[in-house]
Enzyme design. Sequence first.
Site: not given
Ligand code: GLU
Length: 477
Positions: A108
């Site tokens: 993240k």
């Molecule tokens: N930000 C989104 C999540 O928390 C998508 C993550 C992604 O598609 O890699 O799942």
Amino acid sequence: MSQPSNEPSFRESVDMMFNRAVALMELPPGLEEKIRVCNATYTVRFGVRLRGQIKTFTGYRSVHSEHMEPVKGGIRFSLGVNQDEVEALAALMTYKCSLVEAPFGGSKGGLCIDPREYEEHELELITRRFAYELIKRDLINPAQNVPAPDMGTGEREMAWIADQYKRMNTTDINGVACVTGKPINAGGIQGRTEATGRGVQYALHAFFRDPEGLKKAGMVGALKGKRVIVQGLGNVGYHAAKFLSEEDGCKVTCVIEYNGSVTNDDGLDIEALKQHITETGGPDGFTGGTFHKDGTHLLEKECDILIPAALEGVINLSNANNIKASLIIEAANGPVTAGADEILRDKGVVIIPDMYANAGGVTVSYFEWVKNLSHIRFGRMQRRQEEARHQLVVDELERLSSDSGIGWQLSPNFKDKYLRGADELELVRSGLDDTMRNAYLSMADVWHSRGDVTDLRTAAYLVSIGKVAASYRAKGL
Ligand code: GLU
């Protein structure tokens, strides 16, 4: 809403839920800790010349687990971003990807910024500079680390990141796969923008197909007519509320935004409300419901289904006891703290956990990444061939019917539907639906069959950690 100070941090809360689940597993000594800890967090501070002065920004990219690579997870733009939060979110990505069988480790990123304070060209400069810092350390790379949108970012930012990567890696033929959630004209996939909200809808469909689950929540009947409260009308909350009200006949009786809320017991017109918010900046003045200045107390309003789709920690020790919903579906990451989770469990409230409920986004990101690596749109080879074969069947049926004198007519509606080969959007929705159904069944199986598992979150952790552990074992660890 601020979380009471007697509660653990977001990361501690995720760890507590993890610990609760691993206590029920038999993992080899030490593996539990190896899975739980965040492998690395990179912090960057960089300057950008804006409005005649240099402004310094702080950003993070955490890699929680590399049992599978690339690692995957969004990049968030928000003033609330900090290392603890990014690490908690990266851990959730590991568990989420594992649960829905997206072949990624968890990661993240976040940048401490209020994007509303900047012009578009300024945001582009900032995003490109942040991306540059991550790309040169392989923290954005199609084979190693693939970001996506999250709170405060969207396809525009992803297009800038992809372009930045291409500028720095001109000969990488797979460069466009370095980030997902891009616009279609920059290598994106149909259905990615709606994906997380669509996933919430499919998750509810899966839940309403499970009589035992419904019984545990004390719910009866179908999804149709259920009263729903949605917190946050951003990308996820908006799509979930729209699909549930327009396609499934739910009544969205309350929408809570950070700058006010609206209620209407007959059900809100989500499209009209979203338009009003986009035009005026908030729900104030919307004529399709009653406006309330402060909304967080409305999380406690009577309803069947509560959908927190905004921030983490909004259901906490201060309000968990007052929640009236029978079912909470965590469209946001971490909206229920560990303490609130315990209170709600004791009250018999069923919680469909974040790692499953909001996995639609990363699932469709996976499809986009595969599309980018195969350099071809889904359905391009098969669609017309499929249509031609269906045409053969229809022609043959019509010939038989007329030759035999029966004179049956295929209805035009059937013919239209049957003759149409699936395009990319239909394939994406089908893949997402399949993923959400399978993941639900794997969780529900544990939930209903093990006497020591009394909630869906623990079941989700057990399935997910089991798969991560198996992949560590396969690596000889
Ligand atoms: N930000 C989104 C999540 O928390 C998508 C993550 C992604 O598609 O890699 O799942």
